[in-house]
Design a protein around this motif. Structure first.
Motif, PDB file in Angstrom:
ATOM      1  N   MET A  63       0.794  -1.009  -0.052  1.00 17.22           N
ATOM      2  CA  MET A  63      -0.090  -0.019   0.006  1.00 17.22           C
ATOM      3  C   MET A  63       1.048   1.471   0.174  1.00 17.22           C
ATOM      4  O   MET A  63       1.211   1.759  -0.572  1.00 17.22           O
ATOM      5  CB  MET A  63      -1.572   0.279   1.280  1.00 17.22           C
ATOM      6  N   LYS A  64       2.052   1.219   0.701  1.00 13.68           N
ATOM      7  CA  LYS A  64       3.162   2.373   0.512  1.00 13.68           C
ATOM      8  C   LYS A  64       3.726   2.555  -0.377  1.00 13.68           C
ATOM      9  O   LYS A  64       3.467   3.762  -0.870  1.00 13.68           O
ATOM     10  CB  LYS A  64       3.858   2.290   1.906  1.00 13.68           C
ATOM     11  N   ALA A  65       3.867   1.613  -1.804  1.00  9.87           N
ATOM     12  CA  ALA A  65       4.092   1.671  -2.234  1.00  9.87           C
ATOM     13  C   ALA A  65       3.207   2.653  -3.442  1.00  9.87           C
ATOM     14  O   ALA A  65       4.009   2.696  -4.492  1.00  9.87           O
ATOM     15  CB  ALA A  65       5.396   0.700  -3.107  1.00  9.87           C
ATOM     16  N   GLY A  66       1.873   2.087  -3.118  1.00  6.22           N
ATOM     17  CA  GLY A  66       1.105   2.807  -4.667  1.00  6.22           C
ATOM     18  C   GLY A  66       0.858   1.556  -5.249  1.00  6.22           C
ATOM     19  O   GLY A  66       0.131   2.311  -6.143  1.00  6.22           O
ATOM     20  N   LEU A  67       0.242   0.103  -4.881  1.00  5.10           N
ATOM     21  CA  LEU A  67      -0.369  -0.602  -5.609  1.00  5.10           C
ATOM     22  C   LEU A  67       0.383  -1.067  -7.061  1.00  5.10           C
ATOM     23  O   LEU A  67      -0.380  -1.130  -7.716  1.00  5.10           O
ATOM     24  CB  LEU A  67      -1.580  -0.543  -5.101  1.00  5.10           C
ATOM     25  N   GLN A 122      -1.321  12.544  -5.858  1.00  7.40           N
ATOM     26  CA  GLN A 122      -0.253  13.175  -6.003  1.00  7.40           C
ATOM     27  C   GLN A 122       0.885  12.595  -6.111  1.00  7.40           C
ATOM     28  O   GLN A 122       1.445  11.961  -5.024  1.00  7.40           O
ATOM     29  CB  GLN A 122      -0.115  14.805  -5.638  1.00  7.40           C
ATOM     30  N   PRO A 123       1.517  12.292  -7.402  1.00  6.58           N
ATOM     31  CA  PRO A 123       3.062  11.063  -7.322  1.00  6.58           C
ATOM     32  C   PRO A 123       3.743  11.439  -6.378  1.00  6.58           C
ATOM     33  O   PRO A 123       4.614  10.921  -5.327  1.00  6.58           O
ATOM     34  CB  PRO A 123       3.177  11.036  -8.499  1.00  6.58           C
ATOM     35  N   SER A 124       3.741  13.603  -6.204  1.00  5.65           N
ATOM     36  CA  SER A 124       4.557  13.873  -4.990  1.00  5.65           C
ATOM     37  C   SER A 124       4.836  13.423  -3.447  1.00  5.65           C
ATOM     38  O   SER A 124       5.958  14.036  -2.978  1.00  5.65           O
ATOM     39  CB  SER A 124       4.962  15.356  -6.112  1.00  5.65           C
ATOM     40  N   ILE A 125       3.725  13.005  -3.037  1.00  9.53           N
ATOM     41  CA  ILE A 125       3.453  13.023  -2.243  1.00  9.53           C
ATOM     42  C   ILE A 125       3.780  11.551  -1.819  1.00  9.53           C
ATOM     43  O   ILE A 125       3.214  10.377  -2.178  1.00  9.53           O
ATOM     44  CB  ILE A 125       1.710  13.158  -1.761  1.00  9.53           C
ATOM     45  N   THR A 126       4.189  11.555  -0.444  1.00 13.07           N
ATOM     46  CA  THR A 126       4.671   9.758  -0.015  1.00 13.07           C
ATOM     47  C   THR A 126       3.661   9.572   1.331  1.00 13.07           C
ATOM     48  O   THR A 126       3.327  10.749   1.398  1.00 13.07           O
ATOM     49  CB  THR A 126       5.921   9.933   0.079  1.00 13.07           C
ATOM     50  N   GLU A 130       1.451   7.613   3.927  1.00 10.86           N
ATOM     51  CA  GLU A 130       0.344   7.321   4.236  1.00 10.86           C
ATOM     52  C   GLU A 130      -0.645   7.890   2.550  1.00 10.86           C
ATOM     53  O   GLU A 130      -1.827   7.692   2.329  1.00 10.86           O
ATOM     54  CB  GLU A 130      -0.914   7.376   5.090  1.00 10.86           C
ATOM     55  N   ARG A 131      -0.370   9.342   2.610  1.00 11.25           N
ATOM     56  CA  ARG A 131      -1.789   9.410   1.048  1.00 11.25           C
ATOM     57  C   ARG A 131      -1.000   9.496  -0.305  1.00 11.25           C
ATOM     58  O   ARG A 131      -1.833   9.847  -0.725  1.00 11.25           O
ATOM     59  CB  ARG A 131      -1.624  11.071   1.097  1.00 11.25           C
ATOM     60  N   ALA A 132      -0.178   8.729   0.245  1.00  7.94           N
ATOM     61  CA  ALA A 132       0.476   8.107  -1.711  1.00  7.94           C
ATOM     62  C   ALA A 132      -0.928   8.016  -2.666  1.00  7.94           C
ATOM     63  O   ALA A 132      -0.834   6.970  -2.435  1.00  7.94           O
ATOM     64  CB  ALA A 132       1.692   7.187  -1.747  1.00  7.94           C
ATOM     65  N   PRO A 133      -0.476   7.975  -3.759  1.00  5.25           N
ATOM     66  CA  PRO A 133      -1.305   7.081  -4.508  1.00  5.25           C
ATOM     67  C   PRO A 133      -0.653   6.245  -5.349  1.00  5.25           C
ATOM     68  O   PRO A 133       0.746   5.710  -5.302  1.00  5.25           O
ATOM     69  CB  PRO A 133      -1.379   8.222  -5.466  1.00  5.25           C
ATOM     70  N   SER A 134      -1.535   5.127  -6.014  1.00  6.82           N
ATOM     71  CA  SER A 134      -0.614   3.858  -6.921  1.00  6.82           C
ATOM     72  C   SER A 134       0.312   4.340  -7.405  1.00  6.82           C
ATOM     73  O   SER A 134       1.014   5.776  -8.386  1.00  6.82           O
ATOM     74  CB  SER A 134      -2.014   3.720  -7.713  1.00  6.82           C
ATOM     75  N   SER A 135       1.966   3.857  -7.601  1.00  3.66           N
ATOM     76  CA  SER A 135       2.428   3.781  -8.464  1.00  3.66           C
ATOM     77  C   SER A 135       2.091   3.819  -9.992  1.00  3.66           C
ATOM     78  O   SER A 135       3.162   4.447 -10.945  1.00  3.66           O
ATOM     79  CB  SER A 135       3.390   2.693  -8.827  1.00  3.66           C
ATOM     80  N   ASN A 136       0.870   3.789 -10.383  1.00  3.63           N
ATOM     81  CA  ASN A 136       0.815   3.917 -11.965  1.00  3.63           C
ATOM     82  C   ASN A 136      -0.231   5.178 -12.133  1.00  3.63           C
ATOM     83  O   ASN A 136      -0.786   5.673 -13.495  1.00  3.63           O
ATOM     84  CB  ASN A 136       0.055   2.655 -12.907  1.00  3.63           C
ATOM     85  N   ILE A 137      -0.313   6.215 -11.119  1.00  4.80           N
ATOM     86  CA  ILE A 137      -0.532   7.519 -11.600  1.00  4.80           C
ATOM     87  C   ILE A 137       0.796   8.382 -11.569  1.00  4.80           C
ATOM     88  O   ILE A 137       1.904   7.468 -10.774  1.00  4.80           O
ATOM     89  CB  ILE A 137      -1.479   7.615 -10.083  1.00  4.80           C
ATOM     90  N   ASN A 138       0.807   9.050 -12.275  1.00  8.88           N
ATOM     91  CA  ASN A 138       1.961  10.001 -12.519  1.00  8.88           C
ATOM     92  C   ASN A 138       1.478  10.963 -12.956  1.00  8.88           C
ATOM     93  O   ASN A 138       0.979  11.656 -12.984  1.00  8.88           O
ATOM     94  CB  ASN A 138       3.097   9.345 -13.842  1.00  8.88           C
ATOM     95  N   ALA A 139       2.783  12.020 -13.134  1.00  9.89           N
ATOM     96  CA  ALA A 139       3.062  13.279 -13.490  1.00  9.89           C
ATOM     97  C   ALA A 139       1.507  14.009 -15.182  1.00  9.89           C
ATOM     98  O   ALA A 139       1.320  14.884 -15.117  1.00  9.89           O
ATOM     99  CB  ALA A 139       3.450  14.632 -13.875  1.00  9.89           C
ATOM    100  N   ASN A 140       1.663  12.760 -15.725  1.00 10.69           N
ATOM    101  CA  ASN A 140       1.288  12.319 -17.105  1.00 10.69           C
ATOM    102  C   ASN A 140      -0.446  12.463 -17.119  1.00 10.69           C
ATOM    103  O   ASN A 140      -1.206  12.418 -17.423  1.00 10.69           O
ATOM    104  CB  ASN A 140       1.849  12.132 -18.137  1.00 10.69           C
ATOM    105  N   ASN A 141      -1.205  11.294 -16.161  1.00 10.27           N
ATOM    106  CA  ASN A 141      -2.456  11.434 -15.889  1.00 10.27           C
ATOM    107  C   ASN A 141      -2.929  11.195 -14.378  1.00 10.27           C
ATOM    108  O   ASN A 141      -4.009  11.325 -14.309  1.00 10.27           O
ATOM    109  CB  ASN A 141      -2.668   9.945 -16.019  1.00 10.27           C
ATOM    110  N   ASP A 149      -3.921  20.505  -3.351  1.00 11.21           N
ATOM    111  CA  ASP A 149      -3.720  19.477  -3.207  1.00 11.21           C
ATOM    112  C   ASP A 149      -4.000  18.976  -4.520  1.00 11.21           C
ATOM    113  O   ASP A 149      -3.758  17.800  -4.899  1.00 11.21           O
ATOM    114  CB  ASP A 149      -4.700  18.534  -2.652  1.00 11.21           C
ATOM    115  N   TYR A 150      -5.135  19.851  -5.771  1.00 11.91           N
ATOM    116  CA  TYR A 150      -5.063  19.281  -7.386  1.00 11.91           C
ATOM    117  C   TYR A 150      -4.539  20.124  -7.724  1.00 11.91           C
ATOM    118  O   TYR A 150      -5.186  19.581  -9.205  1.00 11.91           O
ATOM    119  CB  TYR A 150      -6.460  19.795  -6.996  1.00 11.91           C
TER     120      TYR A 150
END
Length: 706
Positions: free
Chosen positions: A38-42, A553-557, A559-570, A599-600
């Protein structure tokens, strides 16, 4: 979905049931591997289950078609619709478009009357379905060049919908019955006969007898377990079997027998009361308040004054079935599917032929449901009379999500709890013994369960979710189902409760906040959960589940980190609309913050993305105009035309670009109503913004997305 005048931001559920977030914490808290996951973003590489899916999600009719065969586009904040290179997007059938050749034209100053609006396309388009004609062109079939486009209308934006009145401080005043009737006419459903021209563009066939408007004063039948119950009766309808209108229609669904399902969501906001009233437990649980959402209908139309008509709210909050191919067919509210804030209705057929309808209740801390028909679908005679009665009888279930352990990547297991008189609740008693549902016969108990579905789900211990919105079924594997959980800023604040003898709830101690191992303390951005029914059977009573994507936001690490398939392009937030196409692409639409700050930041306007269910890759496909929600999507059977709805362009909310006064204050709705082109002019320059359908096609005539 978005809501006019004020956001539907309340919480009606004080049951004390577990929230999904607690289940997630339990599922990962005891397992260091899952905690790291979960910390790594699934990340997709960490999910063995995807290997199983790969055998189900490939293929398609075209051997060269790719799952994501387009270049993703960047986020944007402008006032236009953007699509990838090689695609064109054209606005179609906007609010106010005459429904047939004799209907009155839309007036750019919003001065059309209620009677005129009843003959025009409604406002704030939402759930949409394309029904192709048969070869003869006179019924339901599989043609891609001509058919019926059916779409519903969630609500109105009064600041754009009405021409300003004489009161300089409030453009709505004086508010009259005529204005209420016009607002009611802007709701409901539009059925439009359309066809593709030789140049690939689409046209509205205005001379067709199929063109029809269903609105807030159209007669609608009430059918199923709740029909005729005393709580469904009014002075105007003493039998309790016929209601005027369908309101706040959100998502939609389609049946394999060729009918359209429209879903009543935030119906509570149209009701209020004049004078004094202490709301009942039933009214509180469904969010009925004195002033509603500020539409003012109850001040001029007694039907919406709960003091005058206390049972009228009970006649809303249902799934409505419409036969688009029979202009004389009366719509039907299917009470066997339960009463709550319906988002959409995803239909699937089980291996044994039973029909399954998945539904979410779109409010913070509400539940996920499914209906399983008693009868079986006759595939050899799809439009038979027997098939058209399959939603009359069946069993309504509500979901309980449990923590693991489960082999592989699955985060937990789940149970579908039947909502029946004999169902044993968390207190160890059957529902028929609960004060909310006590009645002499099981039929009367079942009717109460359908009318008070939320309380029934409370009583049996269903799992609270983060605003369950659209649900969609994977066409390559009908046992694989996805749901958007759009956001929740109320986690950790909902009180527990105990049931009082009168069936009401009394607040108890506050629910504790989740701990640091929980992926989201405050779910600002939303996520998508998927489950797999036991045996891949939609009618199964157990399932396993996991999280498909966490937005953010992928820049956030942490407990609030998103999935690893979220990046600056999507980047995106608040997933809402959700639909698989026939090839197996998952299309994600958003209805969230378009502030593009904090945050957005980097997310831009609301948008639509496509996801590969196997690799979890996500690419942005469309960006909507300023202030809009992107919602509802359908295709022609050949998938060479996509129809997407753009709802409430120009809705300001807390947008940072809201016009400013000389003193620095933001413009009020009263000011916007008097200068309606100040913020958005989509889809027509120089004209107040109008919700519309967007027709998308490839320049080379290929399939959409591939």
């Amino acid at each position: 979905m978005a809501q006019s005048i004020r956001d539907d931001d309340g919480v009606s559920n004080v049951s004390g049931n577990r929230h999904l977030q607690e289940v997630v914490e339990q599922a990962i808290g005891h397992d260091p591997t899952r905690r790291r996951l979960m910390k790594a973003g699934l990340g997709a590489a960490s999910l063995p289950f995807l290997g199983m899916l790969s055998g189900c999600l490939g293929g398609g009719d075209d051997p060269v078609e790719q799952m994501l065969g387009f270049q993703g586009i960047p986020a944007a904040t402008g006032d236009s619709v953007l699509v990838p290179a090689g695609y064109v997007a054209t606005a179609f059938l906007p609010w106010g478009e005459p429904i047939n050749a004799s209907a009155p034209a839309w007036k750019p100053d919003a001065s059309n009357t209620a009677a005129e609006q009843e003959l025009q396309v409604g406002d704030n388009h939402d759930g949409i379905e394309f029904f192709g004609f048969n070869a003869a062109g006179n019924g339901f079939g599989n043609r891609s060049d001509e058919g019926l486009l059916v779409f519903n209308h969630e609500y109105i934006n009064p600041e754009y919908f009405y021409a300003p009145g004489s009161d300089s401080e409030n453009w709505l005043l004086p508010f009259t019955l005529e204005k209420a009737r016009k607002g009611q006419a802007g709701h409901g459903v539009t059925i439009a006969h359309i066809r593709r021209r030789a140049d690939g563009m689409w046209e509205h066939v205005k001379t067709s007898p199929y063109n029809r408007r269903i609105h807030g004063n159209t007669p609608v039948s009430i059918q199923g377990p709740a029909a005729g119950h005393p709580l469904m009766r009014t002075a105007a309808d003493p039998a309790g079997t016929m209601v005027l209108g369908t309101l706040n229609n959100c998502g939609s669904g389609r049946t394999p027998w060729g009918t359209y399902l429209t879903c009543e969501e935030n119906f509570n906001g149209y009701f209020g009361w004049n004078g004094d009233r202490t709301p009942t437990a039933l009214e509180r649980r469904y969010g009925i308040t004195k002033d509603g959402f500020g539409y003012l209908w109850h001040t001029v139309d007694p039907r919406f004054d709960v003091n005058a008509n206390p049972n009228e709210p009970n006649r809303f909050g249902w799934v409505v079935e419409i036969d688009p191919f029979d202009p004389n067919a009366r719509p039907v509210k299917r009470t066997a599917l339960g009463r709550f804030k319906h988002e959409n209705a995803a239909v699937s057929i089980g291996p044994d032929g039973r029909v399954v309808v998945y539904m979410g209740c779109d409010e913070r801390n509400e539940y996920i449901y499914k209906f399983v028909s008693s009868g079986k679908f006759d595939a050899a005679n799809p439009t038979s009379a027997a098939n058209r009665r399959l939603l009359e009888q069946g069993t309504l279930y509500v979901a309980r999500f449990d923590a693991g352990p489960v082999a592989g990547d699955r985060m937990g297991t789940g149970v579908w709890i039947p909502l029946l008189p004999s169902t044993v609740g968390v207190d160890g008693k059957p529902l028929r013994e609960n004060p909310n549902f006590a009645a002499p016969t099981d039929a009367e108990v079942l009717a109460l369960i359908m009318i008070k579905t939320r309380q029934a789900a409370d009583a049996v211990g269903a799992t609270m979710m983060d605003r369950p919105e659209w649900i969609t079924v994977n066409p390559k594997n009908p046992g694989n189902v996805y749901v958007t959980l759009t956001n929740n800023n109320r986690r950790g604040t909902t009180p527990a409760s105990s049931n009082n003898p009168d069936g009401s709830s009394s607040a108890g101690s506050a629910r504790p906040p989740v701990d640091e191992a929980n992926p989201r303390t405050n779910n600002l951005w939303g996520h998508i959960v998927r489950w797999t029914e036991a045996g891949n059977d939609p009618a199964a009573t157990t399932f396993t589940w996991d999280i498909f994507v966490l937005a953010g936001q992928p820049s956030i690490t942490g407990e609030r980190a998103p999935s690893s398939n979220i990046n600056a392009n999507n980047l995106f937030n608040s997933p809402d609309g959700l639909m698989f196409d026939g090839f197996g692409r998952l299309w994600i639409q958003t209805d969230g913050s378009f502030s593009n700050t904090g945050d957005y930041a980097g997310m831009g306007n609301n948008q639509m993305l496509a996801a590969d269910p196997v690799t979890k890759e996500i690419r942005r496909f469309l960006v909507g105009p300023s202030g809009c929600e992107v919602t509802g999507v359908t295709w022609t059977p050949d998938r060479k035309t996509m129809f997407v709805n753009i709802q409430h362009p120009g809705e300001l909310g807390s947008h940072p670009n809201r016009p400013k006064n000389p003193d620095g204050s933001t413009w009020s709705d009263n000011q916007i109503a008097r200068d309606p082109t100040r913020f958005s002019q989509w889809p027509t320059q120089g004209v107040r913004p109008r919700s519309a359908t967007v027709v998308i096609r490839r320049v080379d005539g290929g399939v959409i997305g591939g």
